[in-house]
Design an enzyme around this catalytic site. Sequence first.
Site, PDB file in Angstrom:
ATOM      1  CE  LYS A 162      38.090  46.554  45.812  1.00 18.92           C
ATOM      2  NZ  LYS A 162      37.699  47.324  46.981  1.00 18.92           N
TER       3      LYS A 162
ATOM      4  CG  ASN B 244      39.638  51.207  45.046  1.00 19.70           C
ATOM      5  OD1 ASN B 244      38.882  50.245  45.085  1.00 19.70           O
ATOM      6  ND2 ASN B 244      39.322  52.316  44.403  1.00 19.70           N
TER       7      ASN B 244
ATOM      8  CG  HIS C  26      32.651  44.121  37.111  1.00 20.80           C
ATOM      9  ND1 HIS C  26      32.044  43.734  38.289  1.00 20.80           N
ATOM     10  CD2 HIS C  26      33.085  45.383  37.312  1.00 20.80           C
ATOM     11  CE1 HIS C  26      32.135  44.721  39.163  1.00 20.80           C
ATOM     12  NE2 HIS C  26      32.753  45.724  38.599  1.00 20.80           N
TER      13      HIS C  26
END
Length: 750
Positions: free
Chosen positions: A110, A115, A685
């Site tokens: 982060k 966010n 990811h």
Amino acid sequence: MQIQTATLGYPRIGKNREVKKALEAFWSGNIESESLLQTIQKVEESNWKTQLEAGIDYIGIGDTTLYDHVLDWTFRFGLIPERFQQLSGLERYFTMARGKEGIPALEMTKWFDTNYHYLVPEIAESTLPSDFSDFLERVSRAQKILGKRAIPIVLGPCTLLRLSKLSLNIQQAVSKLIPLYINLLTELKNLGVEEVQIHEPALVLGDANSWKEHFHKVYQSLSLVGIPLHLVTYFDDLGETYPWVIDLPVAAISLDLTRGRNLELIKTYGFPPNKRLGAGIIDARNIWQIRSEKVIPILQEIVETLHGTSLHIQPSASLQFVPYDAKREKRLPSPLRNVLSFAEQKLQEVVFLARTIIGENTKIEQEIIETSWNKFEEFNPANQSVQERLKTLKTDDFQRSLSYGLRLDSQISLPLFPTTTIGSFPQTSEVRQLRMRYKRGELSQSEYEAAIDVQIAESIKLQEELGLDVLVHGEFERTDMVEFFGQQLSGFAFTENGWVQSYGSRYVRPPIIYGDVVRTAPMTVREFKVAQSLTEKPVKGMLTAPVTILNWSYPRMDISKSEQAFQIALALRDEVADLEAAGAKVIQVDEPALREGLPLKVERWNEYLSWAVDAFRLATAVAQPQTQIHTHMCYCEFGDIIKDIERLDADVISIENSRSNNQTLREITEGGYSHQVGNGVYDIHSPVVPTTEQILQQLRTGIANLPVKQIWVNPDCGLKTRRWSEVIPALKNMVEATKVLREEANVTVK
């Protein structure tokens, strides 16, 4: 006193998500790189023109990115880890971001307490030559459109190092970067640039004072180039660093006046008359219109304190954290829409405040602002029922009826190293079309639910065939893990075009909390019942926890965050009870944003963690001892708050661990964490399918760090962004690796 306006960055995804669409088309081979780069160029030039037309005097440029601005600077400075050096161009860039077969991506975490996720640089002795050509070309284009208003944005060297993984000491790293920054500034000076914004948000961190020597060395060196430097800070106040930061050899310093106590520091220590102050008075991270009766007096006080110092009125940070234009939201009630301020409205507010302070007549504009807020307050009355519930909470409402050790034996019986997933499965075009058709009224509710049930049935069948132990329903009915719940709770509003970037091509539309939060009906029970009816294996009830819903929404500004978190927790508490009554033996309440909301200064941690942990406990403590509560956290550091994470009292926590090279797992182990842990065994990811051996290696690392009975096996996050062609073989390999591990442990699978 000279008063002008400025910006520190702008949304960079395109009003219609052009960057996302171009990126995904490029990755899938449907467009060439030239088309991708042209899209980026069109978006950034549109952004520049919008700011120019709004009347902004100095426009921050150069922050548009293909994936991540931190990665951009890592790339430009040639700070390329060895495993990527055999690649070149966009292939190297996107491999650093997403990985590829045999080459893991950079770690992702982060960006301060937002966010937004950035890619963590890895700085070693071995680097490649720097290349600023793309940035210099961007600056040249901006100068043609904006003239001297174009102010390049550069990520500061100390912040870059502070956020990196270093395999050399700080002094060596500083010495390595200084010549690179000098070269960059020299190139910009040769282009005729008259000032450069150097963003150093690391100055607001609690340990910034320990970097004093490095900041002095860096800025003494950079000042010799002879180009004026604008030192930009945001997200909090400078704290104890303020007295020496204002003496650094820079022409201007920007301070965030929407968070922390920078105004108090200015009044206590003064501000150098030979420097310009960038007054970040417009909150770049919320979507609420200013209250002029509150903001104008603060600016007037600053003007009186500065005694002639020139002033830039500006947003507190880059506007990348808000959507483009509130006027596009035609479906919101007008009393709410009229008090919203997205990027374009914030530009107008900056100009309005500057005009007000220099004495131009803005009385009519002030009256419009006040009238809008009055109408909104009439539209948004308090909900007495939830306020009464909050007043009557007792200590018992925040704790399970039995402690972890005592309730463990009453929970579901599972084999050693139980396997599961985090919750979501691929959101295919078919699934997205279903939701779109339902939203347009082309499908009735019963038709839509029947179609979703087909997806659930297929996912349950697949999970059984793969041999997973604890199943999920797949979350096909959910667009987003926060939006889905907010849509079913009163007090939330939703935009049509309010997209912001989370990372890369992952964009979200944060809900807006505008009123008291109340659950009016069960939110997830129907889908759970469908899934559980199709299997004898346990299916997890899936919820998003209160602090994550709060932190991934735009919160109200009229009541505390803690009160909003507790309101959400009460709604989730009722949902937990309903899931349990429907037969759920396992309920996962995801809290990935717990760490994200942690204040940037350690002295404020205890207050935040107290109410944040209590909100989770309020939501989950209603569960009976035999109900196993899971939670999920990802892309954050755990070591310094591990005792607070344990105080959540979840039976099982699943974590991202694959990109952090097991650092997260080690932090949990070193912290003495006693509950069960699913140490994410592969990176979801990345499109790369992990091999059985790679997963087995990750699992063996888990055994080396945790008692066998504490270990669960799962991917490191949800699978909604992946394709089935990636998910199925990855999960198959995960299960196969688990079988090998069980055999090694001489355990017979039940």
